[in-house]
Design a protein around this motif. Sequence first.
Motif, PDB file in Angstrom:
ATOM      1  N   ASN A 172       1.053   3.042   3.148  1.00  0.00           N
ATOM      2  CA  ASN A 172       1.651   2.109   2.224  1.00  0.00           C
ATOM      3  C   ASN A 172       3.144   2.010   2.532  1.00  0.00           C
ATOM      4  N   ILE A 173       3.591   0.815   2.777  1.00  0.00           N
ATOM      5  CA  ILE A 173       4.986   0.610   3.176  1.00  0.00           C
ATOM      6  C   ILE A 173       5.967   0.915   2.043  1.00  0.00           C
ATOM      7  N   LEU A 174       5.579   0.658   0.801  1.00  0.00           N
ATOM      8  CA  LEU A 174       6.479   0.959  -0.319  1.00  0.00           C
ATOM      9  C   LEU A 174       6.654   2.462  -0.511  1.00  0.00           C
ATOM     10  N   ALA A 175       5.615   3.219  -0.302  1.00  0.00           N
ATOM     11  CA  ALA A 175       5.727   4.675  -0.419  1.00  0.00           C
ATOM     12  C   ALA A 175       6.650   5.224   0.666  1.00  0.00           C
ATOM     13  N   ARG A 176       6.556   4.677   1.849  1.00  0.00           N
ATOM     14  CA  ARG A 176       7.459   5.115   2.924  1.00  0.00           C
ATOM     15  C   ARG A 176       8.899   4.726   2.619  1.00  0.00           C
ATOM     16  N   TYR A 177       9.081   3.550   2.066  1.00  0.00           N
ATOM     17  CA  TYR A 177      10.428   3.104   1.710  1.00  0.00           C
ATOM     18  C   TYR A 177      11.035   4.031   0.653  1.00  0.00           C
ATOM     19  N   GLU A 178      10.247   4.426  -0.339  1.00  0.00           N
ATOM     20  CA  GLU A 178      10.752   5.304  -1.400  1.00  0.00           C
ATOM     21  C   GLU A 178      11.146   6.675  -0.863  1.00  0.00           C
TER      22      GLU A 178
END
Length: 98
Positions: A1-7
């Motif tokens: 998940n790209i949002l989890a990596r961003y966080e």
Amino acid sequence: NILARYEKWNIPFKQSLRQKGLEFSLSYIRAEDLQTNFIDIGPVNKVLNLMSEFHATGGNLKDTKVQNHIMRIADYLWVAEDGMKMQGYNGSQCWDTS
């Protein structure tokens, strides 16, 4: 998940990017409120916009924008013989004209 990596990504401008995104979203919510006179485009948006504005004002129920939202809630609610109901859309006309 790209949002989890961003966080999880520790970058110095992440908070300012998040703030810009929130400001951009709130500007769209406020534009919809003005265009629809705080009725909004449907019952889901009504609640979402009300809660977003309430949060943006720091939980101030006396703020003018929050009060304008609260005054228009009655447009969606009615009491039937088996309890309170919330109206969705009257039909597909809104979608047909889009």
